[in-house]
Enzyme design. Structure first.
Site: not given
Length: 153
Positions: A68, A70, A99
């Protein structure tokens, strides 16, 4: 926030383009987008389709090919030796539970986001509340005119 949408343009995910920017003291310290790890296959090159295509958003995150945005932004910060303690993160989408755990541990101060993201765990909001991290939704109507203006050149 516009930079988060620009970062999302680099995404290699086949189902959702997500980007984020980590800012501390008014300075961008990292950007991230959802994609495969540096130097590895593009999702289209894997031997079988990624489970994210046609799958349930937020489900079986460990089986997905892409990290992801993040997580990638936090990894970029670590790689460059930039502390994220007290920084804010601006995300195109609300971070998932995995995250959120990373953002809490990295000392992120607040989360700004435009689009939602499902929380199948039911823990995400509880963790954020316990960690004292506020979340700030930003209406798409505030972002869209700026992106349109950029697209026109």
């Amino acid at each position: 926030m516009i930079l988060a949408f620009a970062a999302a343009l680099r995404s290699t995910c086949l189902s959702r383009k997500v980007g984020c920017v980590i800012v501390r003291d008014g300075q961008v310290i990292a950007t991230g987008y959802n994609g495969t790890p540096k130097g590895t296959w593009h999702p289209e090159e894997f031997p079988k389709p990624c489970p994210c295509v046609g799958g349930v958003s937020g489900a079986d995150l460990s089986l997905k090919y892409c990290a992801h945005g993040e997580a990638n932004a936090l990894a970029q910060s670590a790689y460059r030796g930039s502390s994220t303690a007290g920084a804010d993160i601006f995300c195109t989408n609300f971070p998932c539970i995995e995250c959120v755990k990373l953002l809490i541990s990295a000392g992120i101060r607040s989360i700004y986001f435009v689009h939602g993201y499902p929380d199948l765990s039911g823990l995400r909001d509880r963790y954020l509340s316990q960690a004292g991290i506020p979340t700030h939704p930003i209406a798409w109507s505030r972002i869209q005119p700026h992106l349109s203006a950029l697209a026109k050149g």
